[in-house]
Design a protein around this motif. Structure first.
Motif, PDB file in Angstrom:
ATOM      1  N   ASN A 254       0.343  -0.819   0.278  1.00 28.72           N
ATOM      2  CA  ASN A 254      -0.095   0.277   0.201  1.00 28.72           C
ATOM      3  C   ASN A 254       0.696   0.891  -0.016  1.00 28.72           C
ATOM      4  O   ASN A 254       0.209   2.164   0.287  1.00 28.72           O
ATOM      5  N   SER A 255       2.342   1.455   0.352  1.00 26.26           N
ATOM      6  CA  SER A 255       3.172   2.535   0.343  1.00 26.26           C
ATOM      7  C   SER A 255       2.869   3.883  -1.804  1.00 26.26           C
ATOM      8  O   SER A 255       2.820   4.905  -1.191  1.00 26.26           O
ATOM      9  N   LEU A 256       2.154   3.218  -2.210  1.00 29.23           N
ATOM     10  CA  LEU A 256       2.127   3.543  -3.870  1.00 29.23           C
ATOM     11  C   LEU A 256       0.914   4.280  -3.340  1.00 29.23           C
ATOM     12  O   LEU A 256       0.530   5.428  -3.875  1.00 29.23           O
ATOM     13  N   LYS A 257      -0.003   3.840  -2.716  1.00 28.44           N
ATOM     14  CA  LYS A 257      -1.298   4.259  -2.379  1.00 28.44           C
ATOM     15  C   LYS A 257      -1.270   5.301  -1.750  1.00 28.44           C
ATOM     16  O   LYS A 257      -1.982   6.949  -1.582  1.00 28.44           O
ATOM     17  N   ILE A 258       0.011   5.219  -0.929  1.00 29.40           N
ATOM     18  CA  ILE A 258      -0.166   6.052   0.557  1.00 29.40           C
ATOM     19  C   ILE A 258       0.296   7.390   0.216  1.00 29.40           C
ATOM     20  O   ILE A 258      -0.434   8.678  -0.004  1.00 29.40           O
ATOM     21  N   GLU A 259       0.892   7.180  -0.984  1.00 29.59           N
ATOM     22  CA  GLU A 259       1.710   8.498  -1.844  1.00 29.59           C
ATOM     23  C   GLU A 259       1.056   9.066  -2.152  1.00 29.59           C
ATOM     24  O   GLU A 259       0.632  10.704  -2.548  1.00 29.59           O
ATOM     25  N   GLY A 260       0.638   8.503  -3.399  1.00 33.76           N
ATOM     26  CA  GLY A 260      -1.061   8.537  -4.058  1.00 33.76           C
ATOM     27  C   GLY A 260      -1.666  10.077  -3.289  1.00 33.76           C
ATOM     28  O   GLY A 260      -2.397  11.243  -3.596  1.00 33.76           O
ATOM     29  N   LEU A 261      -2.591   9.390  -2.212  1.00 38.74           N
ATOM     30  CA  LEU A 261      -3.210   9.483  -1.244  1.00 38.74           C
ATOM     31  C   LEU A 261      -2.681  11.010  -0.612  1.00 38.74           C
ATOM     32  O   LEU A 261      -3.313  12.256   0.083  1.00 38.74           O
ATOM     33  N   LYS A 262      -0.798  11.111  -0.166  1.00 34.29           N
ATOM     34  CA  LYS A 262      -0.570  12.464   0.190  1.00 34.29           C
ATOM     35  C   LYS A 262      -0.646  13.485  -0.509  1.00 34.29           C
ATOM     36  O   LYS A 262      -0.768  14.698  -0.628  1.00 34.29           O
TER      37      LYS A 262
ATOM     38  N   THR B 144      -3.210  13.997  -3.030  1.00 33.64           N
ATOM     39  CA  THR B 144      -4.368  14.517  -3.087  1.00 33.64           C
ATOM     40  C   THR B 144      -4.740  14.919  -2.378  1.00 33.64           C
ATOM     41  O   THR B 144      -4.784  16.375  -2.163  1.00 33.64           O
TER      42      THR B 144
END
Length: 226
Positions: free
Chosen positions: A81-89, A91
């Motif tokens: 989920n690291s990539l998703k977390i980076e994308g959320l950051k 956003t």
């Protein structure tokens, strides 16, 4: 000869008997020696003495093992989920920037709104002053009967001429607007009439004359300031 042979045989037998007796005695002595020995029990091997493990150390070891296991499991869950977390950051950073812009716009709008509120307050005060000033030019007339085709202006001029005849010739020019008020309830009384004058002098003179006028005393009409 035969006697000699018997003698030899007897010697042999005796000799053999002597040998057997000795052998038996030796065997018996050996058996006694064997059976008379006591049985010595064998001792178990002495275990090596190690450092004793305390209960606290055992608990700490167990907890450490559990923590390591859980940490590995969490690491395995977080890594995908690291990539998703980076994308959320990214956003969230974008949304924060937009919120800051909106706050700035709201602040500007709030400042403008306060300015408009001050202007509205000033305008309301001025309008109230104008209304009070315009009311100084008006008189309210009560008790004038309502007809199907009544000429309110002509009737008002007639009543004014009866009340203050000194300005009889000026009323057609001095009386500006005349209109009836709406009926507020089911009262059967005639609606009041509002008269607006263009001359404050005649307005005041008519008002003073109406308070002492015999015409108003003899009729149902009455005059009042607004």
């Amino acid at each position: 000869m035969p006697s000699d042979k018997r003698k030899e045989r007897s010697d042999i037998i005796d000799t053999s008997m002597d040998v057997h007796d000795y052998a038996f005695s030796a065997v018996n002595e050996f058996d006694l020696c064997v059976t008379s020995l006591p049985v010595t029990p064998s001792k178990p091997p002495v275990p090596k003495k190690g450092k004793p493990v305390s209960p606290d150390e055992a608990i700490i070891s167990t907890l450490s093992s559990l923590i390591n296991t859980r940490s590995d499991a969490l690491e395995g869950m977080i890594s995908p989920n690291s990539l998703k977390i980076e994308g959320l950051k990214k956003t969230i950073d974008f949304v924060c920037a937009e919120v800051q812009d909106l706050k700035k716009n709201v602040k500007d709008v709030d400042s403008r709104l306060k300015d408009q509120e001050r202007l509205m307050s000033t305008w309301e005060t001025r309008i109230s002053d104008l209304e009070r000033y315009s009311r100084r030019w008006n008189l309210r007339l009560f008790g004038v009967p309502e007809t199907f085709k009544d000429d309110i202006r002509s009737e008002v001029i007639r009543i004014c001429s009866k009340t203050y005849p000194e300005a009889k010739n000026k009323y057609p020019d001095v009386v500006d607007t005349v209109h009836r008020l709406w009926r507020r309830d089911d009262n059967t009384k005639p609606c009041a009439i509002i008269m607006q004058f263009t001359s404050q002098v005649i307005h005041n003179a008519l008002w003073k004359a109406a308070n002492k006028s015999q015409f108003f005393k003899d009729t149902t009409c009455a005059s009042r300031r607004i």
